[in-house]
Scaffold this active site. Sequence first.
Site, short mmCIF file in Angstrom:
data_model
loop_
_atom_site.label_atom_id
_atom_site.label_comp_id
_atom_site.label_asym_id
_atom_site.label_seq_id
_atom_site.Cartn_x
_atom_site.Cartn_y
_atom_site.Cartn_z
CG ASP A 273 -3.75 -43.07 29.32
OD1 ASP A 273 -4.61 -43.99 29.31
OD2 ASP A 273 -2.54 -43.29 29.18
CG ASP B 201 -1.87 -50.15 26.94
OD1 ASP B 201 -1.89 -49.32 26.01
OD2 ASP B 201 -1.76 -49.84 28.13
C1 DGJ Z 1 -1.69 -46.87 29.10
C2 DGJ Z 1 -3.18 -47.04 29.17
O1 DGJ Z 1 -3.81 -46.07 28.42
C3 DGJ Z 1 -3.62 -47.00 30.63
O2 DGJ Z 1 -5.01 -47.07 30.70
C4 DGJ Z 1 -2.96 -48.11 31.37
O3 DGJ Z 1 -3.43 -49.34 30.89
C5 DGJ Z 1 -1.46 -48.02 31.21
N1 DGJ Z 1 -1.05 -47.90 29.85
C6 DGJ Z 1 -0.79 -49.21 31.84
O4 DGJ Z 1 0.56 -49.22 31.63
#
Ligand code: DGJ
Length: 747
Positions: A567, A497
């Site tokens: 997301d 990430d």
């Molecule tokens: C952003 C990601 O897109 C989410 O899926 C998740 O992993 C969060 N970060 C965790 O902080």
Amino acid sequence: MGIIVRDYHKDYKRWAWQINDNIGFAEDIKMFQLDAKDTSYVFGVIDEGYLIHGYFGKKLSGDDLTYLLRLEENPWVPKTNMRDMGTFMDQTAFEYPCHGTGDYREPCLMVMDGEGMTTCDLRYVSHKVYKGKPALEGLPATFANEDEAETLEITCTDKHTGLEAVLLYTVFNELNVITRSVRLKNTGKAPLNVKRVLSACVDFDNDGYDLITLNGSWARERVLERSKLHHGKQGIDSVRGESSHQNNPFMALVSHNADEDTGEAYGFNFVYSGNFFAQAEVTQNKCTRAVMGINHFDFNWLLEEGGEFTAPEVVMVYSDGGIGKMSRTFHDLYREHLIRGEYKDKRRPILINNWEATYFGFDADKLIDIAREASKLGIEMLVMDDGWFGHRDADNSSLGDWFVYEKKLKGGLKHLVDEVNKLGMKFGIWFEPEMISPDSELYKKHPDWAIQVRGRDMTMSREQYVLDYSNKEVRDCVYGMMKNVLDSANIEYIKWDMNRQLTEVGSTSLPKERQRELWHRYVLGVYDLMNRLTTDYPHILLENCSGGGARFDPGMLYYSPQIWCSDDTDAIERLKIQHGTSICYPASAMGAHVSDCPNHTVGRTTPFSTRGNVAMVGTFGYELDVTRIPQADRDAIPAQIAEFNKYNPIIRTGDQYRIGNVFEDNMWDAWIFVSKDKSEAVFTFVQVLGRPNYRSRRIRLKGLDPDACYKNSETGEMLSGSALMNAGIFVKLDGDFTSKVVHFVRQ
Ligand code: DGJ
């Protein structure tokens, strides 16, 4: 000085087609013809040594194309001014324009010499052609073996400074793809400062195009936008240190009449994950200059004597069959010539990720509960998301402390992974390796490892700073911690990430004359670590993510076969996000999960089946607490997984045709994936909103064999591909957010 106008016809001898007939060269007049599958790209060298662009489009067959370089006939050079060098420089179509000698359009190259001068004048010196495609040092790039592509390297120099530029062009035999990049070398006797070095330029001879770009924000990435070109400069970029949620490093110029199935489309995609620049400029003569490369904004690269710099690759795709054909070419290229590793051609494990299920509020028992229930339903992998390390209970601590948070994972990581493995499931883990929390042991020890401008406040974003990945010591340290974790248990997947953009871009380890290199050195550092990771752990499936889809770019695809799309997991929002993403990226790479309702991002409630049908056009998985969702949804999972398994080979490897367009009609969307041999197809229809008088719609399918007979899995009806594509099928659905999938099998 004027330009020498030659009668090229008189001088014309023969094209010397080299190697596999993909790159032709007429030696006496120094003219090149590059042929990809059904595409030609033509340019030449005039007597003064300038590289003049001639043509890019549908394949030309064996003609004498020398007339394309007869400058007096070129519309952009007014006849009366043929001897006016300034006019010539400003209005001729160039392959790789430089700043300073009279071309006032967007240049590709600007270099400052030791005297502070920025004029640059590249002229042709030599060229070579060879089979295959070279790797670009330290950079991701498409690859091809010797039977699949040919490469042309053209060496040019600026005599005054000794700057050498090698322009690389690779043509793919079986795809309508030409890739470009540039290698600079300082062969002079004084250091140079590269102020900009773009990777590609195409000077089109007209302005009859629409510009397509993919734009958005967090949770609404890659929404397609189309607008008619107009005089002046229009384009997109990133200055955020990542390719970004806001603009994807992609643009297409399409003819005004282009739709999914007809018209011309030229797609440009940058194989890079940092600051980029993509622009179309309509000039005084209504010509269009398209350029793409690293963003020159706040960029400088010191090129010492003998120093080299490689600019990342631009992929150029030509389509004479509309936007859809352009997309399918990108999909084929990326599936076969960019994505690597064990999972390249494999169905990905169906995972369950605990982020939306628990956020930071989990412990080992909770994860095992989720895994136990998930394993019974056929889910194959548990992914432990953010919150397992340091002392992380919220997003305000511990990034950089890549060791297990014992309070949450009692018994340690190995115990948890073993328990999950005992259930017959794989285990995956989340990292955010580029970040550092001020509240972390790493920051206490190495506050200077964060990107910063000494003496200035540092801007906090999501309560974290960014690590200085230009510094190898930083990368080694982070990688060491990651390795400890990866070697401690049977980990088979990593979600990498990256949750913030760069600010106060300065490095405590770079000298002042190299500070402006940090933007690019940061990206190179990220690539270096990803390279180490994928080399040392070839069995681990790497999924990239950046606060959702802020780094959904071809650079990342080189290291990870899949990227978390967004997301926003709401099935209806995803229609737009996945439609836009599919413009140049294949479904096999799109991270897509079924989540719980009301959706956490938009609060919408959609049927479980629709969430499944939309997520199926991606890597597929679940992002919910399977122990707490409604029983009916839980009961639906095994059948949903069976359906995914049945259709995934077609979706992952077949041809995608977009049928609906939620951008134009917010009422419905539809698409079809057709296997390469046209023996099977999976058609999906999503009704966004039910409306009176629209309880049945007639939808024309695409991509089938017109002469074959197909069986409709829903009705059992047999119809020819021709009927299905021309007359269409009736789709009846009631209610909002409903959907259906129909399977067609050739009889
Ligand atoms: C952003 C990601 O897109 C989410 O899926 C998740 O992993 C969060 N970060 C965790 O902080």
